[in-house]
Design an enzyme around this catalytic site. Structure first.
Site, PDB file in Angstrom:
ATOM      1  N   ALA A  58       0.854  -1.192   0.000  1.00 23.39           N
ATOM      2  CA  ALA A  58       0.000   0.000   0.000  1.00 23.39           C
ATOM      3  C   ALA A  58       0.881   1.229   0.000  1.00 23.39           C
ATOM      4  O   ALA A  58       2.002   1.207   0.518  1.00 23.39           O
ATOM      5  CB  ALA A  58      -0.918   0.013   1.227  1.00 23.39           C
ATOM      6  N   VAL A  60       0.586   3.815   1.752  1.00 23.22           N
ATOM      7  CA  VAL A  60       0.765   4.359   3.089  1.00 23.22           C
ATOM      8  C   VAL A  60       1.696   3.515   3.963  1.00 23.22           C
ATOM      9  O   VAL A  60       2.129   3.973   5.022  1.00 23.22           O
ATOM     10  CB  VAL A  60      -0.613   4.529   3.774  1.00 23.22           C
ATOM     11  CG1 VAL A  60      -1.161   3.197   4.255  1.00 23.22           C
ATOM     12  CG2 VAL A  60      -0.568   5.551   4.887  1.00 23.22           C
ATOM     13  N   TYR A  61       2.026   2.301   3.546  1.00 26.73           N
ATOM     14  CA  TYR A  61       2.923   1.474   4.349  1.00 26.73           C
ATOM     15  C   TYR A  61       4.306   2.120   4.400  1.00 26.73           C
ATOM     16  O   TYR A  61       5.006   2.202   3.392  1.00 26.73           O
ATOM     17  CB  TYR A  61       3.044   0.059   3.784  1.00 26.73           C
ATOM     18  CG  TYR A  61       1.783  -0.775   3.845  1.00 26.73           C
ATOM     19  CD1 TYR A  61       0.701  -0.418   4.651  1.00 26.73           C
ATOM     20  CD2 TYR A  61       1.676  -1.942   3.097  1.00 26.73           C
ATOM     21  CE1 TYR A  61      -0.446  -1.186   4.693  1.00 26.73           C
ATOM     22  CE2 TYR A  61       0.524  -2.720   3.145  1.00 26.73           C
ATOM     23  CZ  TYR A  61      -0.537  -2.329   3.940  1.00 26.73           C
ATOM     24  OH  TYR A  61      -1.685  -3.105   3.981  1.00 26.73           O
ATOM     25  N   GLN A  62       4.656   2.566   5.584  1.00 20.20           N
ATOM     26  CA  GLN A  62       5.943   3.224   5.807  1.00 20.20           C
ATOM     27  C   GLN A  62       6.174   4.337   4.788  1.00 20.20           C
ATOM     28  O   GLN A  62       7.261   4.495   4.233  1.00 20.20           O
ATOM     29  CB  GLN A  62       7.084   2.206   5.786  1.00 20.20           C
ATOM     30  CG  GLN A  62       6.893   1.030   6.730  1.00 20.20           C
ATOM     31  CD  GLN A  62       6.663   1.459   8.177  1.00 20.20           C
ATOM     32  OE1 GLN A  62       7.460   2.179   8.758  1.00 20.20           O
ATOM     33  NE2 GLN A  62       5.568   0.997   8.779  1.00 20.20           N
ATOM     34  N   GLN A  63       5.113   5.102   4.554  1.00 25.31           N
ATOM     35  CA  GLN A  63       5.180   6.299   3.705  1.00 25.31           C
ATOM     36  C   GLN A  63       5.816   6.041   2.345  1.00 25.31           C
ATOM     37  O   GLN A  63       6.679   6.788   1.878  1.00 25.31           O
ATOM     38  CB  GLN A  63       5.915   7.430   4.439  1.00 25.31           C
ATOM     39  CG  GLN A  63       5.092   8.100   5.521  1.00 25.31           C
ATOM     40  CD  GLN A  63       3.870   8.821   4.946  1.00 25.31           C
ATOM     41  OE1 GLN A  63       3.986   9.744   4.166  1.00 25.31           O
ATOM     42  NE2 GLN A  63       2.685   8.345   5.324  1.00 25.31           N
TER      43      GLN A  63
END
Length: 322
Positions: A58, A60-63
């Site tokens: 995704a 958003v996973y760890q920006q």
């Protein structure tokens, strides 16, 4: 490796998916337990060797660093055409109107950003990570359809919402002739079964394949009750799986595993795989045995008596999507 089609679509995936939330720069996001790029490499390599070619991440996973790791790992260990690549949109990546959510501007901007980080020109399965009640469903579905028409996305999926919200989105697509969702990624495991009430039956009726996350209850179903891991001790979401009401279920998994001579992880995953709505559970891997257990579960066929024993201790609870 076994393969399955996602719902009624032509999208074919490995029966187990590699969940990539555990990979990314630990300093970039909320999860300090994630593996950096060097530490994550053995798991990408192992996935390819085992035939786990459905990879899920995704933005958003760890920006965004998870997407970067995934993109480089595909080029390092496989070929782009051999990996079914999934990512997501919704979570906030930066300030401003296109930094998050499901508006037309955000969807287009964030898809382009994901494509750059992944180093590819097309995403096989693009999920909306949550429902956005601040945006008309028509705007969201038309924007997603535009991505498909433009060749940036092949198939669409949704994740973690009420069944009526999913139905509303699907209806908008049907009414206007836009691309519908073919996949639903929701939380589903022996400890969290509320999706059985409406979402799973609706997905089966609509021809939507379910690719559940947390099929082993954030790891709670993989070890005897009372045992703790480093992640479980620091992860606020994982701590929600320590309710006393969950203990009898964990005990039942342990008992069936002992009788079968297999791991608890295999039993927990075999139960999820036994459900006809499920196309491919998403399994996170931070230890070598995580993926080997997942693949072994494909050959573990539970009896009806074992399924009933595993399900009997469950008590209804409020849906929990994190």
């Amino acid at each position: 490796m076994l393969f399955s089609r996602v719902g009624g679509s032509d999208l074919t995936v490995s029966r187990v998916a590699l969940g990539c939330m555990s990979y990314g720069d630990p300093a970039a996001g909320l999860h300090s337990w994630t593996l950096d790029e060097e530490a994550s490499q053995p798991f990408f390599r192992q996935a390819v060797e085992l035939g786990v070619t459905f990879w899920d991440t995704a933005n958003v996973y760890q920006q965004g660093t998870s997407e970067e790791f995934v993109g480089r790992a595909i080029r390092r260990y496989s070929r782009r055409d051999d990996i079914v690549l999934a990512t997501k949109v919704f979570g906030r990546m930066h300030d401003g109107p296109t930094g998050g959510g499901l508006s037309r501007g955000a969807i287009h901007a964030q898809c382009d950003a994901s494509l750059r980080r992944l180093g590819t020109d097309v995403i096989d399965l693009y999920f909306i990570h949550r429902y956005d009640d601040s945006v008309p469903v028509e705007e969201t579905m038309e924007a997603l359809h535009d991505l498909v028409v433009a060749g940036k996305v092949r198939y669409l999926g949704a994740s973690s919402m009420w069944a009526w919200q999913f139905a509303k989105l699907q209806t908008a697509a049907a009414v206007h002739g836009w691309t519908p969702f073919v996949a639903m990624q929701d939380q589903y495991n022996l400890l969290r079964r509320e999706e059985e009430r409406e979402m799973l039956p609706m997905c089966q009726d609509m021809g939507v394949g379910v690719v559940p996350y947390s099929p082993q209850g954030k790891g709670r179903l993989t070890r005897p009750w009372g045992q703790q891991t480093a992640r479980a001790a620091m992860d606020e979401v994982a701590k929600t799986f320590d309710s006393p009401a969950d203990a009898p279920i964990v005990d039942a998994v342990e008992a069936v595993a002992a009788e079968r001579g297999v791991t608890m992880a295999q039993v927990a995953l075999a139960w999820v795989l036994s459900k006809p709505a499920v196309a491919a559970p998403v399994v996170g891997a931070t230890k070598p045995h995580h993926l080997t257990d997942a693949v072994a579960a494909l050959q573990l066929h539970l009896t009806q008596d074992e399924i009933e024993r595993l399900e009997a201790p469950y008590a209804p609870q409020a849906p929990y999507w994190w």
